[in-house]
Design a protein around this motif. Structure first.
Motif, PDB file in Angstrom:
ATOM      1  N   ILE A 194       0.825  -0.887   0.029  1.00 51.45           N
ATOM      2  CA  ILE A 194      -0.152   0.159   0.299  1.00 51.45           C
ATOM      3  C   ILE A 194       0.825   0.931   0.386  1.00 51.45           C
ATOM      4  CG2 ILE A 194      -1.881   1.491   1.211  1.00 51.45           C
ATOM      5  CD1 ILE A 194      -2.780  -0.923   2.465  1.00 51.45           C
ATOM      6  N   ALA A 195       0.754   1.777  -0.866  1.00 50.86           N
ATOM      7  CA  ALA A 195       1.848   3.386  -0.694  1.00 50.86           C
ATOM      8  C   ALA A 195       1.440   4.393  -0.260  1.00 50.86           C
ATOM      9  CB  ALA A 195       1.666   3.832  -2.447  1.00 50.86           C
ATOM     10  N   ALA A 196       2.168   4.687   0.644  1.00 52.31           N
ATOM     11  CA  ALA A 196       2.320   5.955   1.829  1.00 52.31           C
ATOM     12  C   ALA A 196       1.593   7.119   1.371  1.00 52.31           C
ATOM     13  CB  ALA A 196       3.695   6.599   1.605  1.00 52.31           C
ATOM     14  N   GLU A 197       1.386   7.013  -0.007  1.00 47.56           N
ATOM     15  CA  GLU A 197       0.338   8.613  -0.112  1.00 47.56           C
ATOM     16  C   GLU A 197      -0.775   7.823   0.509  1.00 47.56           C
ATOM     17  OE1 GLU A 197       3.774   9.085  -3.216  1.00 47.56           O
ATOM     18  OE2 GLU A 197       2.388   7.315  -1.948  1.00 47.56           O
ATOM     19  N   GLU A 198      -1.374   6.777  -0.079  1.00 47.29           N
ATOM     20  CA  GLU A 198      -2.950   5.819  -0.080  1.00 47.29           C
ATOM     21  C   GLU A 198      -3.362   6.043   1.589  1.00 47.29           C
ATOM     22  OE1 GLU A 198      -5.261   2.331  -1.139  1.00 47.29           O
ATOM     23  OE2 GLU A 198      -3.193   2.498  -1.677  1.00 47.29           O
ATOM     24  N   ILE A 199      -2.406   5.864   2.354  1.00 47.09           N
ATOM     25  CA  ILE A 199      -2.734   5.820   4.228  1.00 47.09           C
ATOM     26  C   ILE A 199      -2.091   7.304   3.844  1.00 47.09           C
ATOM     27  CG2 ILE A 199      -1.418   5.211   6.515  1.00 47.09           C
ATOM     28  CD1 ILE A 199      -0.408   2.962   4.584  1.00 47.09           C
ATOM     29  N   GLU A 200      -1.738   8.288   3.625  1.00 47.19           N
ATOM     30  CA  GLU A 200      -1.604   9.793   4.079  1.00 47.19           C
ATOM     31  C   GLU A 200      -2.786  10.546   3.435  1.00 47.19           C
ATOM     32  OE1 GLU A 200       2.982  10.428   4.070  1.00 47.19           O
ATOM     33  OE2 GLU A 200       1.727  10.609   2.106  1.00 47.19           O
ATOM     34  N   ALA A 201      -3.304   9.741   2.297  1.00 48.81           N
ATOM     35  CA  ALA A 201      -4.495  10.688   1.941  1.00 48.81           C
ATOM     36  C   ALA A 201      -5.836   9.544   2.890  1.00 48.81           C
ATOM     37  CB  ALA A 201      -5.208   9.952   0.307  1.00 48.81           C
ATOM     38  N   ALA A 202      -5.713   8.284   2.879  1.00 47.07           N
ATOM     39  CA  ALA A 202      -6.968   8.313   4.039  1.00 47.07           C
ATOM     40  C   ALA A 202      -7.150   8.397   5.483  1.00 47.07           C
ATOM     41  CB  ALA A 202      -7.323   7.047   4.146  1.00 47.07           C
ATOM     42  N   THR A 203      -5.480   8.640   5.942  1.00 51.80           N
ATOM     43  CA  THR A 203      -6.013   9.767   7.609  1.00 51.80           C
ATOM     44  C   THR A 203      -5.587  11.114   7.950  1.00 51.80           C
ATOM     45  OG1 THR A 203      -3.532   8.821   7.593  1.00 51.80           O
ATOM     46  CG2 THR A 203      -5.023   7.547   7.952  1.00 51.80           C
ATOM     47  N   GLY A 204      -5.233  11.938   6.401  1.00 56.68           N
ATOM     48  CA  GLY A 204      -5.194  13.333   6.406  1.00 56.68           C
ATOM     49  C   GLY A 204      -3.768  13.383   7.638  1.00 56.68           C
ATOM     50  N   MET A 205      -3.083  12.727   7.569  1.00 60.23           N
ATOM     51  CA  MET A 205      -1.323  12.831   8.340  1.00 60.23           C
ATOM     52  C   MET A 205      -0.384  12.376   7.370  1.00 60.23           C
ATOM     53  SD  MET A 205      -2.683  10.583  12.130  1.00 60.23           S
ATOM     54  CE  MET A 205      -1.398  11.403  12.778  1.00 60.23           C
ATOM     55  N   LYS A 206       0.667  12.684   8.088  1.00 58.21           N
ATOM     56  CA  LYS A 206       2.208  12.482   7.243  1.00 58.21           C
ATOM     57  C   LYS A 206       2.865  11.741   7.728  1.00 58.21           C
ATOM     58  CE  LYS A 206       4.870  13.528   3.899  1.00 58.21           C
ATOM     59  NZ  LYS A 206       4.269  13.922   2.802  1.00 58.21           N
ATOM     60  N   LEU A 207       2.891  10.449   7.106  1.00 64.05           N
ATOM     61  CA  LEU A 207       4.221   9.273   7.517  1.00 64.05           C
ATOM     62  C   LEU A 207       5.639   9.729   7.641  1.00 64.05           C
ATOM     63  CD1 LEU A 207       2.518   6.156   5.468  1.00 64.05           C
ATOM     64  CD2 LEU A 207       2.459   6.604   7.458  1.00 64.05           C
ATOM     65  N   GLU A 208       5.353   9.364   8.945  1.00 59.25           N
ATOM     66  CA  GLU A 208       7.186   9.985   9.423  1.00 59.25           C
ATOM     67  C   GLU A 208       8.133   8.648   8.630  1.00 59.25           C
ATOM     68  OE1 GLU A 208       7.524  10.644  13.186  1.00 59.25           O
ATOM     69  OE2 GLU A 208       6.714  12.458  13.477  1.00 59.25           O
ATOM     70  N   ARG A 209       8.933   8.914   8.560  1.00 62.42           N
ATOM     71  CA  ARG A 209      10.157   8.395   7.945  1.00 62.42           C
ATOM     72  C   ARG A 209      11.572   7.864   8.722  1.00 62.42           C
ATOM     73  NH1 ARG A 209       6.883   9.701   3.806  1.00 62.42           N
ATOM     74  NH2 ARG A 209       6.710   7.999   2.323  1.00 62.42           N
ATOM     75  N   GLY A 210      11.916   7.045   8.568  1.00 64.55           N
ATOM     76  CA  GLY A 210      13.983   7.245   9.712  1.00 64.55           C
ATOM     77  C   GLY A 210      13.928   6.366  10.470  1.00 64.55           C
ATOM     78  N   ALA A 211      13.000   5.560  10.672  1.00 62.39           N
ATOM     79  CA  ALA A 211      13.128   4.500  11.148  1.00 62.39           C
ATOM     80  C   ALA A 211      14.450   3.466  12.122  1.00 62.39           C
ATOM     81  CB  ALA A 211      12.443   3.035  11.525  1.00 62.39           C
ATOM     82  N   LYS A 212      14.936   3.663  13.055  1.00 62.53           N
ATOM     83  CA  LYS A 212      15.950   3.341  13.371  1.00 62.53           C
ATOM     84  C   LYS A 212      15.801   1.801  14.641  1.00 62.53           C
ATOM     85  CE  LYS A 212      18.332   7.428  14.063  1.00 62.53           C
ATOM     86  NZ  LYS A 212      19.244   7.438  11.897  1.00 62.53           N
ATOM     87  N   GLY A 213      16.943   1.244  14.070  1.00 59.27           N
ATOM     88  CA  GLY A 213      17.062  -0.310  14.494  1.00 59.27           C
ATOM     89  C   GLY A 213      15.754  -1.133  14.104  1.00 59.27           C
ATOM     90  N   ILE A 214      16.161  -2.818  14.998  1.00 62.59           N
ATOM     91  CA  ILE A 214      14.654  -3.355  13.671  1.00 62.59           C
ATOM     92  C   ILE A 214      13.208  -2.985  14.991  1.00 62.59           C
ATOM     93  CG2 ILE A 214      14.061  -6.153  13.493  1.00 62.59           C
ATOM     94  CD1 ILE A 214      17.071  -6.450  13.139  1.00 62.59           C
ATOM     95  N   GLN A 215      12.291  -2.604  14.697  1.00 70.43           N
ATOM     96  CA  GLN A 215      11.285  -2.353  15.332  1.00 70.43           C
ATOM     97  C   GLN A 215       9.814  -3.342  14.508  1.00 70.43           C
ATOM     98  OE1 GLN A 215       9.881   1.867  15.783  1.00 70.43           O
ATOM     99  NE2 GLN A 215      11.843   2.220  15.302  1.00 70.43           N
ATOM    100  N   ALA A 216      10.490  -3.738  13.536  1.00 70.15           N
ATOM    101  CA  ALA A 216       9.781  -4.776  12.707  1.00 70.15           C
ATOM    102  C   ALA A 216      10.107  -5.351  11.873  1.00 70.15           C
ATOM    103  CB  ALA A 216       8.335  -3.914  12.363  1.00 70.15           C
ATOM    104  N   PRO A 217       9.526  -6.508  10.873  1.00 72.72           N
ATOM    105  CA  PRO A 217       9.869  -7.546  10.470  1.00 72.72           C
ATOM    106  C   PRO A 217      10.327  -6.832   9.101  1.00 72.72           C
ATOM    107  CG  PRO A 217       7.703  -8.389  11.430  1.00 72.72           C
ATOM    108  CD  PRO A 217       8.517  -6.996  11.903  1.00 72.72           C
ATOM    109  N   GLY A 218      11.389  -7.169   8.488  1.00 72.55           N
ATOM    110  CA  GLY A 218      11.413  -6.817   7.164  1.00 72.55           C
ATOM    111  C   GLY A 218      12.568  -4.703   7.195  1.00 72.55           C
ATOM    112  N   MET A 219      13.442  -4.996   8.301  1.00 72.03           N
ATOM    113  CA  MET A 219      13.812  -3.565   8.218  1.00 72.03           C
ATOM    114  C   MET A 219      15.377  -4.517   8.422  1.00 72.03           C
ATOM    115  SD  MET A 219      11.998  -1.575  10.736  1.00 72.03           S
ATOM    116  CE  MET A 219      12.209  -0.244  11.602  1.00 72.03           C
ATOM    117  N   MET A 220      16.269  -5.277   8.460  1.00 66.61           N
ATOM    118  CA  MET A 220      17.455  -5.444   7.758  1.00 66.61           C
ATOM    119  C   MET A 220      17.748  -5.213   6.696  1.00 66.61           C
ATOM    120  SD  MET A 220      17.115  -9.748   9.080  1.00 66.61           S
ATOM    121  CE  MET A 220      18.953  -9.492   8.531  1.00 66.61           C
ATOM    122  N   ALA A 221      18.945  -4.739   6.418  1.00 69.61           N
ATOM    123  CA  ALA A 221      19.417  -3.810   5.276  1.00 69.61           C
ATOM    124  C   ALA A 221      20.221  -4.550   4.416  1.00 69.61           C
ATOM    125  CB  ALA A 221      20.652  -2.908   5.605  1.00 69.61           C
ATOM    126  N   SER A 222      20.001  -5.888   4.715  1.00 72.85           N
ATOM    127  CA  SER A 222      20.603  -7.175   3.396  1.00 72.85           C
ATOM    128  C   SER A 222      19.267  -7.550   3.677  1.00 72.85           C
ATOM    129  CB  SER A 222      21.959  -7.695   3.177  1.00 72.85           C
ATOM    130  OG  SER A 222      22.236  -7.859   2.102  1.00 72.85           O
TER     131      SER A 222
END
Length: 323
Positions: A194-222
């Motif tokens: 789901i594109a970030a823009e679709e979520i932003e349009a539905a909620t009226g909120m900007k998605l923040e980026r720049g998460a550090k460390g492993i907070q969820a699956p799929g965040m490993m660099a390689s």
């Protein structure tokens, strides 16, 4: 080798294996998942073992409805709104873990949060029949290209698991978008189906980026890495390189490519996302040492595509460190 059954005939067999603590490869709308009972430590351990996945990398818990999700995670109003808007579908929500959630600690990798998703189709029916959530990371060896067909799963994991459920090619083609709601804000942890823009349009909120460390699956660099090296944003093609193309205009020297596959000749990002992993896999099988990748725009689903390409091109020694 794993048994392969069509989805319309596989429910009873898959359910019996899950109830016995085994793991099963299943189709979802994003990619194929390697599913096991998220409340059963033995089943969760089998997922990590079959994939060769580092155990500090948590797993998404898949649910069949919001009631099951709320027994596992604590939903603030914003997270609940996202669930109501986008579930079932390719959105994963990271929320605080309920004290009595019943999720095996191995699946959360020691985090006090849980990543939750509600899939469509076969996966949803299977979870409802089991009555318990399923941990289901992508059905491929850890760090390798995600599988978007039953054949790809069988070629990779067929000797390590007992059943692959064949639901055809996955329609989305990249993993779910992962979002965390916290303190009235939304943070994008992983771009996805789901594109970030679709979520932003539905909620009226900007998605923040720049998460550090492993907070969820799929965040490993390689991650998502083929055997061949990946060269991104290629404006030219070297002799013998394979070419992952995009759009109607080719990189200089494209005629020299050992093999060329175009994610979308018309520049359609949804088509490109659907084709991404299967085309990477096919080009990797060409024997070329390098896959040159033409630029893909960053807007819409292009953000998820570029995220996967960047992780596929990252140095392999970054996978275990999670850097």
């Amino acid at each position: 080798m794993a048994e392969i059954l069509p989805a319309d005939k596989a429910l009873d067999r898959a359910l019996a294996l899950l109830q016995a603590g085994e793991v099963v490869a299943i189709p979802t709308e994003t990619v194929y998942g390697l599913a096991g009972d998220a409340t059963n430590g033995e089943a969760v351990a089998r997922i990590y073992e079959a994939k060769g996945r580092p155990r500090f990398n948590p797993l998404i818990a898949h649910v069949c409805d919001l009631e099951m999700a709320e027994r596992i995670g604590v939903f603030d109003p914003l997270s609940r709104k996202l669930a109501e808007l986008f579930w079932p579908g390719p959105l994963t929500l990271v929320v605080p873990l309920q004290p009595d959630a019943g999720i095996h600690p191995l699946a959360t990798a020691g985090l006090d949060t849980i990543a939750l998703r509600m899939p469509r189709g076969f996966g949803n029916r299977l979870i409802a029949a089991l009555g318990r959530p399923l941990s289901a990371p992508s059905a491929n060896s850890s760090g390798h290209i995600s599988s978007t067909s039953a054949e790809a799963v069988a070629a990779d994991l067929g000797r390590r698991i007992k059943l692959v459920v064949d639901g055809g090619a996955t329609p989305v083609g990249v993993e779910s978008t992962i979002v965390r709601g916290e303190d009235g804000k939304l943070k994008l942890l992983r771009p996805g189906g789901i594109a970030a823009e679709e979520i932003e349009a539905a909620t009226g909120m900007k998605l923040e980026r720049g998460a550090k460390g492993i907070q969820a699956p799929g965040m490993m660099a390689s991650h998502y890495a083929p055997n061949a090296a990946m060269r991104l944003n290629a404006m030219s093609v070297g002799q013998g390189e394979a070419l992952l193309a995009f759009g109607p205009t080719r990189a200089k020297g494209a005629e020299r490519a050992a093999m060329t596959l175009n994610l979308s000749p018309t520049g359609d990002l949804r088509e490109a996302a659907t084709n991404l992993f299967s085309f990477m896999r096919e080009l990797d099988g060409s024997g070329a040492g390098v896959i040159a990748v033409e630029p893909v725009p960053m807007q819409g689903l292009g953000e998820a595509i570029n995220d996967r390409l960047a992780r596929a091109a990252a140095p392999r020694d970054m996978a275990e460190a999670g850097a």
